[in-house]
Motif scaffolding. Structure first.
Motif, mmCIF file in Angstrom:
data_model
loop_
_atom_site.group_PDB
_atom_site.id
_atom_site.type_symbol
_atom_site.label_atom_id
_atom_site.label_comp_id
_atom_site.label_asym_id
_atom_site.label_seq_id
_atom_site.Cartn_x
_atom_site.Cartn_y
_atom_site.Cartn_z
ATOM 1 N N TYR A 1 -7.141 -18.948 -17.904
ATOM 2 C CA TYR A 1 -6.082 -18.046 -18.374
ATOM 3 C C TYR A 1 -6.150 -16.779 -17.543
ATOM 4 O O TYR A 1 -7.091 -15.985 -17.661
ATOM 5 N N ASP B 1 3.911 -17.216 -22.944
ATOM 6 C CA ASP B 1 3.898 -16.495 -21.667
ATOM 7 C C ASP B 1 4.510 -15.103 -21.815
ATOM 8 O O ASP B 1 5.537 -14.928 -22.482
ATOM 9 N N TRP C 1 -0.251 -11.784 -26.059
ATOM 10 C CA TRP C 1 0.140 -13.163 -25.738
ATOM 11 C C TRP C 1 -1.119 -14.005 -25.534
ATOM 12 O O TRP C 1 -2.231 -13.483 -25.409
ATOM 13 N N TRP C 2 -0.962 -15.327 -25.446
ATOM 14 C CA TRP C 2 -2.160 -16.180 -25.487
ATOM 15 C C TRP C 2 -1.936 -17.541 -24.821
ATOM 16 O O TRP C 2 -0.807 -17.969 -24.585
ATOM 17 N N TRP C 3 -3.098 -18.168 -24.547
ATOM 18 C CA TRP C 3 -3.129 -19.612 -24.214
ATOM 19 C C TRP C 3 -4.198 -20.232 -25.099
ATOM 20 O O TRP C 3 -5.391 -19.952 -24.935
ATOM 21 N N TYR D 1 0.992 -22.239 -25.442
ATOM 22 C CA TYR D 1 0.967 -21.166 -24.437
ATOM 23 C C TYR D 1 2.187 -20.270 -24.629
ATOM 24 O O TYR D 1 3.330 -20.725 -24.529
ATOM 25 N N GLY E 1 -4.217 -12.207 -18.525
ATOM 26 C CA GLY E 1 -3.794 -12.120 -19.919
ATOM 27 C C GLY E 1 -3.725 -10.671 -20.391
ATOM 28 O O GLY E 1 -4.644 -9.893 -20.170
ATOM 29 N N ASP F 1 0.865 -12.989 -17.290
ATOM 30 C CA ASP F 1 -0.185 -13.995 -17.418
ATOM 31 C C ASP F 1 0.247 -15.344 -16.848
ATOM 32 O O ASP F 1 1.430 -15.649 -16.690
#
Length: 259
Positions: A77, A23, A84-86, A21, A80, A29
């Protein structure tokens, strides 16, 4: 989101997953693990991340829903943006079947202090020393580490005894005491595991005390004998008790008769 999970009869549900993850920062997010226990009608967060949890990271998270039938889990999620990502992979939900915790107690009584009897009922005379045997068997799936044993007539025989009684294992103790009256006593064995799981068992033994009771009629005999005469009198000996009576007649020495 998982399919609906039926956790009826199960305990300690947990979610497992691999993750990375990244952030975006405050006000951006969020990574939220959410759980529904009503088939998806409502959701509650098991955790909310608003800071980096960079991978490769393996996560184990306890979740609600033990014993319930309409449980869903989702990885949400939220908000978002940008790049960026999860990332989530290898997601799995587990729950446990509770271990059975049980013991049996076999209480027997006999007259041999060196061995456990096979009977739980005996008949003896008053004052006989009898030996009670308390044999416990672990019929469950957990090891019991502490033991208490209380007899309704003999009192506390074990108090927090430390002994590891593994599943399918047995142990016993004995107690030898004189018995004067008919006695029916119950014993309760309580066992506790190191994790606080407990089990109890109770059993009963009976000692019937029987005794003879002599009945003499008449209570006294007397006669005045003239020289060279014979007198016959009847003395009846009876047993009104519930055990065999052994009796004898003893002639007392002559005693002077005052004149």
């Amino acid at each position: 989101t998982t399919p609906t999970l039926d956790l009826t009869g199960l305990t300690d549900p947990r979610a497992y997953f691999a993750t990375d993850y990244d952030d975006i920062g405050t006000g951006g997010d969020q990574a939220i693990l959410e759980v529904s226990t009503d088939g998806g009608g409502t959701w509650a967060p098991a955790f909310t991340w608003d800071s980096d949890h960079r991978g490769p990271l393996a996560v184990e998270q306890a979740i609600p829903g033990a014993g319930m039938s309409g449980v869903l889990v989702r990885w949400h999620y939220s908000q978002g943006t940008y790049d960026w990502w999860w990332e989530v992979d290898n997601a799995m939900v587990t729950a446990c079947e509770p271990l059975t915790a049980s013991i049996t107690l076999d209480k027997t009584v006999g007259t041999n202090p060196l061995a456990c009897a096979t009977t739980d009922t005996i008949t003896v005379g008053p004052g006989t020393e009898v030996t009670y045997c308390y044999a416990v068997t672990n019929t469950g799936e957990v090891t019991f580490n502490l033991h208490d044993l209380v007899d309704s007539e003999l009192g506390t025989l074990l108090n927090d005894l430390s002994y590891a009684l593994a599943p399918a294992a047995s142990a016993f103790i004995t107690a030898t005491v004189p018995i004067d009256v008919t006695t029916i006593n119950a014993a309760t064995w309580a066992a506790t595991s190191s994790g606080g799981i407990s089990a109890t068992a109770t059993d009963v033994a009976t000692v019937t005390v029987v005794a003879p009771n002599i009945d003499v009629s008449p209570l006294s005999l007397a006669a005045t004998q003239a020289p060279n005469t014979t007198t016959q009198q009847t003395l009846t000996i009876g047993n009104t008790g519930d055990a065999a009576l052994d009796w004898t007649i003893v002639e007392e020495p002559n005693r002077p008769v005052p004149v």
